[in-house]
Design a protein around this motif. Structure first.
Motif, PDB file in Angstrom:
ATOM      1  N   ARG A  91       0.838  -1.204   0.000  1.00 53.36           N
ATOM      2  CA  ARG A  91       0.000   0.000   0.000  1.00 53.36           C
ATOM      3  C   ARG A  91       0.875   1.258   0.000  1.00 53.36           C
ATOM      4  NH1 ARG A  91      -2.635  -3.225   4.170  1.00 53.36           N
ATOM      5  NH2 ARG A  91      -4.603  -4.088   3.394  1.00 53.36           N
ATOM      6  N   GLU A  92       0.600   2.153  -0.919  1.00 58.09           N
ATOM      7  CA  GLU A  92       1.342   3.420  -0.972  1.00 58.09           C
ATOM      8  C   GLU A  92       1.143   4.218   0.307  1.00 58.09           C
ATOM      9  OE1 GLU A  92       0.085   5.421  -4.494  1.00 58.09           O
ATOM     10  OE2 GLU A  92       1.526   4.365  -5.789  1.00 58.09           O
ATOM     11  N   GLU A  93      -0.037   4.119   0.905  1.00 60.40           N
ATOM     12  CA  GLU A  93      -0.319   4.902   2.110  1.00 60.40           C
ATOM     13  C   GLU A  93       0.537   4.476   3.303  1.00 60.40           C
ATOM     14  OE1 GLU A  93      -3.959   2.105   1.455  1.00 60.40           O
ATOM     15  OE2 GLU A  93      -2.514   3.260   0.246  1.00 60.40           O
ATOM     16  N   SER A  94       1.263   3.352   3.161  1.00 61.94           N
ATOM     17  CA  SER A  94       2.171   2.948   4.235  1.00 61.94           C
ATOM     18  C   SER A  94       3.351   3.918   4.328  1.00 61.94           C
ATOM     19  CB  SER A  94       2.687   1.526   3.995  1.00 61.94           C
ATOM     20  OG  SER A  94       3.624   1.502   2.928  1.00 61.94           O
ATOM     21  N   GLY A  95       3.593   4.649   3.234  1.00 61.70           N
ATOM     22  CA  GLY A  95       4.649   5.652   3.267  1.00 61.70           C
ATOM     23  C   GLY A  95       5.774   5.441   2.274  1.00 61.70           C
ATOM     24  N   HIS A  96       5.968   4.185   1.800  1.00 58.63           N
ATOM     25  CA  HIS A  96       7.095   3.951   0.901  1.00 58.63           C
ATOM     26  C   HIS A  96       6.936   2.584   0.243  1.00 58.63           C
ATOM     27  CE1 HIS A  96      10.604   6.280  -0.120  1.00 58.63           C
ATOM     28  NE2 HIS A  96      11.383   5.220  -0.111  1.00 58.63           N
ATOM     29  N   ILE A  97       7.527   2.447  -0.972  1.00 58.40           N
ATOM     30  CA  ILE A  97       7.494   1.188  -1.712  1.00 58.40           C
ATOM     31  C   ILE A  97       8.941   0.779  -2.040  1.00 58.40           C
ATOM     32  CG2 ILE A  97       6.649  -0.031  -3.751  1.00 58.40           C
ATOM     33  CD1 ILE A  97       4.402   0.892  -1.930  1.00 58.40           C
ATOM     34  N   TYR A  98       9.249  -0.486  -1.806  1.00 54.73           N
ATOM     35  CA  TYR A  98      10.592  -1.024  -2.041  1.00 54.73           C
ATOM     36  C   TYR A  98      10.539  -2.077  -3.149  1.00 54.73           C
ATOM     37  CZ  TYR A  98      11.566   0.988   2.567  1.00 54.73           C
ATOM     38  OH  TYR A  98      11.702   1.845   3.636  1.00 54.73           O
ATOM     39  N   CYS A  99      11.641  -2.179  -3.908  1.00 53.82           N
ATOM     40  CA  CYS A  99      11.686  -3.168  -4.990  1.00 53.82           C
ATOM     41  C   CYS A  99      13.111  -3.664  -5.219  1.00 53.82           C
ATOM     42  CB  CYS A  99      11.132  -2.570  -6.284  1.00 53.82           C
ATOM     43  SG  CYS A  99      11.083  -3.729  -7.675  1.00 53.82           S
ATOM     44  N   TYR A 100      13.225  -4.985  -5.400  1.00 55.27           N
ATOM     45  CA  TYR A 100      14.491  -5.608  -5.789  1.00 55.27           C
ATOM     46  C   TYR A 100      14.289  -6.350  -7.104  1.00 55.27           C
ATOM     47  CZ  TYR A 100      16.353  -5.086  -1.015  1.00 55.27           C
ATOM     48  OH  TYR A 100      16.806  -4.600   0.181  1.00 55.27           O
ATOM     49  N   ARG A 101      15.237  -6.199  -8.025  1.00 55.46           N
ATOM     50  CA  ARG A 101      15.262  -7.051  -9.219  1.00 55.46           C
ATOM     51  C   ARG A 101      16.095  -8.287  -8.871  1.00 55.46           C
ATOM     52  NH1 ARG A 101      17.359  -3.745 -12.764  1.00 55.46           N
ATOM     53  NH2 ARG A 101      15.459  -3.158 -13.902  1.00 55.46           N
ATOM     54  N   ILE A 102      15.473  -9.458  -8.969  1.00 57.14           N
ATOM     55  CA  ILE A 102      16.125 -10.708  -8.602  1.00 57.14           C
ATOM     56  C   ILE A 102      16.305 -11.548  -9.860  1.00 57.14           C
ATOM     57  CG2 ILE A 102      15.993 -12.772  -7.164  1.00 57.14           C
ATOM     58  CD1 ILE A 102      14.021 -11.236  -5.365  1.00 57.14           C
ATOM     59  N   LEU A 103      17.526 -11.956 -10.147  1.00 59.90           N
ATOM     60  CA  LEU A 103      17.816 -12.737 -11.342  1.00 59.90           C
ATOM     61  C   LEU A 103      18.040 -14.197 -10.996  1.00 59.90           C
ATOM     62  CD1 LEU A 103      18.597  -9.713 -12.103  1.00 59.90           C
ATOM     63  CD2 LEU A 103      19.960 -10.757 -13.911  1.00 59.90           C
ATOM     64  N   ALA A 104      17.684 -15.072 -11.946  1.00 55.59           N
ATOM     65  CA  ALA A 104      17.999 -16.492 -11.782  1.00 55.59           C
ATOM     66  C   ALA A 104      19.504 -16.623 -11.636  1.00 55.59           C
ATOM     67  CB  ALA A 104      17.503 -17.277 -12.993  1.00 55.59           C
ATOM     68  N   GLY A 105      19.924 -17.230 -10.562  1.00 49.32           N
ATOM     69  CA  GLY A 105      21.357 -17.280 -10.297  1.00 49.32           C
ATOM     70  C   GLY A 105      21.784 -18.640  -9.806  1.00 49.32           C
TER      71      GLY A 105
END
Length: 518
Positions: free
Chosen positions: A430-444
């Protein structure tokens, strides 16, 4: 310049499989054995990594249970006779590593045979199909892992028994005359050609993770994956200079050996910089990125759509396979909000840890990300809005917002109709939580798996499934014959590499001595 040398059996590679082969050849007695290694010191992909091994006890109950689990795991596309022999050879591990090589195992997890296949392999991180015995966690030395120490001690032991090791001397070609292998051609560091006359050859040179062009040609990697690979991203966390260049596969294919599928093994990664310390120490982490990306939170592809039950984040091999098969660029995106980030500072999800390391509270997550981003990492971000995350990462905003709405609804009603994820692991975004996080994860992973097919005696076979006389293989390159073709859900483990190498050693010794193997 050229030189000629003679030996009874030549071994290509000094990793787990090559050393297993040399160990059995030395025990056979009366044979001249030479090990050729491309790396300037004892190498191998897997040998540099494992902190534990799995061993199936030599009891009828354990052997039968492990055999059945592995047959099902391969979807019956493996060589069933090979599986049986690998399971049996694995029972020798405690004696070899703990008694003969005196490696300490401060923790042993004993698994009841009737329960094999019912938990993650190696207690965490691997597929349930690799849960086929007792797990021995090894004591390393300094920053090195236990298996690297074990194989170093094994080399010293084998040298005393007369086994010769030739480093910086890669075998590049195999000599086949009148249907049988009679030698090989290697090259010394100064370019001197070494013609090896031998009665049998064992190929155990590992994967192809060091050869980007070969991976591209065979379709193992895709375009954007290549970009991360070249960006210092170290997606495949094999030692980057460990010489896993596909020499063995190419040499065998050139003389008619059967090809199998080649896949990237295990362990999805957020690439460097700033995630791990240095370029070739994958177990030395610079921050807590790996702990975070182990968690079973929302994952989507570039189209903004979910593609897997997120609980599978604790099964690295399944997650890598799903990333490869369901994403456009061998990458997925893990997304969560400030409430979830705050919860991570209190505790991580039970059972979701950094592989075999203990999960700990994640402190100052935003600061950790900023530090990596400042070092040039393009695979993580945090913003106030989903729009900004999508713009930065290249995710379809329209689809992602629809996905998040459905995902959040599943959390509200306590049922995930789309992927059947346990509601306790569904963390609303939820944007209203204050912040959005994201990681790009590759097959490794630590290496690639597959390339060569072997029979139940570790004899390399041709396209007609007939053994090539005098030619054997073991290790990562032969795993399609053990775990299924392609070996998509298998990890590069000692369990697959050492026994196939040991079997190759025993089979080659019997062949040279004129004894039949059935």
């Amino acid at each position: 310049m050229k030189k000629v040398m003679e030996t009874d059996v030549a071994v290509m590679g000094s990793g787990v499989a090559g050393m297993g082969a040399a160990y059995k050849l030395a025990k056979a007695g009366g044979l001249k054995v030479a090990v050729f290694e491309k790396y300037p010191a004892q190498g191998g992909a897997v040998s540099n990594c494992p902190m534990c091994f799995c061993s199936t006890p030599d009891t009828p109950e354990a052997q039968k249970s492990a055999y059945e689990v592995l047959c099902r795991f391969s979807n019956y596309s493996a060589n069933m006779g090979l599986i049986s022999k690998v399971v049996k050879y694995s029972s020798e591990f405690p004696d070899i590593f703990l008694k003969q090589l005196k490696i300490e195992a401060p923790m042993v997890v004993n698994r009841p045979p009737e329960d094999y296949g019912n938990q993650r392999g190696y207690t965490m991180g691997h597929a349930n199909g690799l849960d086929v015995g007792d797990i021995y966690f090894l004591q390393g030395r300094g920053q090195g892992h236990g298996m690297a120490l074990a194989l170093f001690r094994m080399r010293l032991m084998l040298e005393k028994q007369g086994v010769k090791f030739y480093f910086s001397t890669p075998i590049k070609k195999i000599i086949r005359e009148n249907g049988k292998v009679t030698g090989a051609i290697a090259y010394e560091k100064d370019g001197t050609e070494v013609i090896i006359k031998c009665k049998a050859l064992i190929v155990a040179s590992g994967g192809i993770s060091g050869n980007l062009e070969m991976m591209k040609e065979l379709g193992v990697v895709k375009t954007k994956y290549e970009e991360a690979y070249q960006d210092g991203g170290q997606v495949l966390i094999t030692f980057p200079d460990s010489c896993q260049d596909g020499d063995g596969q190419k040499a065998v294919w050139e003389i008619g050996g059967k090809k199998t599928g080649i896949v990237i093994s295990a362990d999805p990664q957020v690439p460097n910089p700033g995630v791990r310390i240095g370029k070739n120490t994958p177990w030395l982490v610079a921050n807590q990125t790996k702990i975070v990306t182990e968690q079973p939170y929302l994952r989507v592809n570039e189209f903004g759509k979910r593609f897997i039950n997120e609980e599978m984040s604790s099964n690295h091999t399944a997650m890598s396979t799903a990333i490869i098969e369901n994403n456009t660029n061998m990458a997925c995106y893990m997304i969560f909000d400030e409430d979830t980030a705050r919860a991570l500072s209190e505790k991580v999800e039970d059972g979701y840890v950094y592989f075999i390391f203990k999960g700990v509270k994640v402190e100052n997550l935003r600061g950790q990300m900023d530090e990596a981003i400042a070092k040039g990492n393009r695979h993580m971000c945090h913003f106030d809005t989903i729009h900004e995350v999508c713009e930065y990462m290249g995710i379809s905003e329209k689809n992602l917002k629809e996905t998040i709405a459905k995902y959040n609804h599943a959390s509200e009603i306590g049922y995930d109709e789309a992927f059947q994820t346990n509601p306790k692991y569904i963390k609303p975004v939820r944007e209203e939580s204050g912040h959005i996080y994201c990681y790009r994860i590759l097959a490794g992973g630590y290496d690639t798996l597959g390339g060569l097919a072997i029979d139940e005696n570790a004899n390399i076979i041709d396209e007609n499934n007939c053994p090539i006389e005098g030619l054997y293989a073991g290790g990562d390159m032969a795993t399609a014959s053990l775990y299924g073709n392609p070996p998509s859900n298998a990890g590069g483990t000692v369990y697959g590499a050492m026994p196939t190498g040991m079997l190759a050693g025993d089979s080659a010794a019997a062949y040279v001595k004129g004894a039949d193997r059935v």
